[in-house]
Scaffold this active site. Structure first.
Site, PDB file in Angstrom:
ATOM      1  N   LYS A   1       0.847  -1.191   0.000  1.00  0.00           N
ATOM      2  CA  LYS A   1       0.000   0.000   0.000  1.00  0.00           C
ATOM      3  C   LYS A   1       0.883   1.243   0.000  1.00  0.00           C
ATOM      4  O   LYS A   1       1.563   1.543   0.989  1.00  0.00           O
ATOM      5  CB  LYS A   1      -0.908  -0.021   1.236  1.00  0.00           C
TER       6      LYS A   1
ATOM      7  N   LYS B   1     -13.472  -6.725  -7.622  1.00  0.00           N
ATOM      8  CA  LYS B   1     -13.975  -6.874  -6.258  1.00  0.00           C
ATOM      9  C   LYS B   1     -15.461  -7.213  -6.344  1.00  0.00           C
ATOM     10  O   LYS B   1     -16.243  -6.436  -6.907  1.00  0.00           O
ATOM     11  CB  LYS B   1     -13.772  -5.588  -5.460  1.00  0.00           C
TER      12      LYS B   1
HETATM   13 MG    MG Z   1      -6.190  -2.199  -5.299  1.00  0.00          MG
END
Ligand code: MG
Length: 367
Positions: free
Chosen positions: A165, A265
């Site tokens: 991240k 997702k």
């Molecule tokens: Mg991502």
């Protein structure tokens, strides 16, 4: 067969290595997940789960999921849950948008369909490709040294794919990427995921500074247009995630040659049905896919496993096993990570059974 009861559970998922941090100073200490249990007049039950990544990641939030399900559920009582696409259109007519609200319900319909057919969802989706599905590990944002240490630790647990991240201060992000790249071994895969966190000038700086490394760049900027600008100014293989929300946005991105990989997702797209649709368009277009969700427990991980295992292995970039990020089990029979891989369960439907004592009481019970 008709739906005669829908129960909704609010489940707080602890994070084993929490808190979880990503771009923009976002931080989550536990995940507020919603599990639905759909009962039928034949005595079958289907389950589904939706777990947004807090309220500031995507236009979705846990309370919104439950309020939306509360609105849709009475309209689903009396419907045949095996008419999955018909029910999807019905939900879209009742509630425009809000795909995440419908995701857990769609998942539960697939679970029931698999139980009726006595086949796992992976078989209903066309069958397994390969023996196992390779998993990635998301590395929470932290200091460069701590992120490199996390990668070392998860590597020992068997992961070979890491999504770090970034999307923060560009100088620190350059250090993060270099520190993690230093501890990787031959064959490992590294994705620098900015989660929309950079402005274009920041993305250009980071990308220029890490030139020569063998990495992927994921969703550098918030808007699709800014991501496309970065894509056209870099040789790094490129992943889009948050910008791909439906078939039209995917078709546009494919025609712009805007990415090499798409992260799908389930919750963002609205369930297994729509994720399969986008997955199939990607595969037919030579775009690799990661099958995942925003977050979740055993239920989401099982749905991910069925979709991922039914994805041709040459087009399957990775998948997520979010049930191994939390110590709370919500179902038995869910995939268990072995050496950085998982397999889709083989029982009917999702192939799992809820552990009701771990869910607390239902917060909604609609008959
Ligand atoms: Mg991502």
């Amino acid at each position: 067969m008709e739906i005669n009861r829908i129960q909704v559970y609010k489940v707080d998922l602890p994070i084993d290595d929490g808190p979880y941090r990503w771009s923009g100073g976002n931080e989550v200490h536990y995940f507020d997940s919603t599990i639905v249990r759909v009962e039928t007049t034949d005595g079958l039950c289907g389950i589904g789960e939706i777990c947004p990544l807090g309220a500031s990641y995507l236009p979705s939030f846990a309370e919104g999921a439950r309020v939306g399900i509360e609105r849709l559920a009475p309209e689903l009582i009396g419907c045949d849950p095996t008419l999955i696409s018909v029910l999807g259109s019905h939900m879209d007519n009742l509630l425009k948008g809000h795909p995440y609200v419908k995701s857990a319900l769609d998942m539960a319909f697939w679970d029931i369909m698999g139980k009726v057919a006595q086949m796992p969802i992976v078989a209903l989706l066309g069958g397994r490709y390969g023996d196992v599905v390779d998993l990635y590990r998301a590395i929470s944002q932290g200091s460069p040294d701590s992120m490199a240490e996390q990668v070392r630790r998860y590597r020992k647990m068997g992961y070979r794919r890491f999504q770090i991240k970034v999307g923060g201060d560009p100088d620190t992000d350059i250090e993060r990427i270099n520190a993690v790249a230093d501890v990787l071994h031959h064959g490992d895969v590294l994705v620098a995921d900015a989660n929309t966190g950079w402005l274009p000038h920041q993305a250009v700086r980071v990308i220029n500074a890490v030139r020569g490394l063998d990495i992927y760049i994921e969703q550098p900027c918030e808007t699709y247009e800014n991501c496309l600008f970065i894509r056209r100014n870099t040789d790094f293989p490129f992943v889009l995630d948050e910008s791909i929300v439906d078939v039209p946005s995917l078709v546009r991105a494919i025609s712009d040659n805007a990415m090499d990989v798409v992260n799908l997702k389930i919750g963002r797209l609205g369930g297994i049905t729509k994720t399969r649709q986008l997955r199939d368009v990607c595969v037919s277009s030579g775009i690799a896919v990661t099958i995942e969700d925003s977050w979740g427990s055993d239920v989401v991980t099982s749905a991910v496993a069925h979709l991922a295992h039914s994805t041709p292995d040459y087009a399957r970039f990775s998948a997520s096993d979010f049930n191994s990020y939390t110590s709370l089990s919500t179902a038995v029979g869910a995939p268990v990570r072995i050496d950085g891989t998982m397999v889709a369960p083989s029982g009917g439907g999702l192939g799992i059974d809820l552990i009701e004592e771990n869910l607390g009481g239902a917060c909604l019970d609609i008959r």
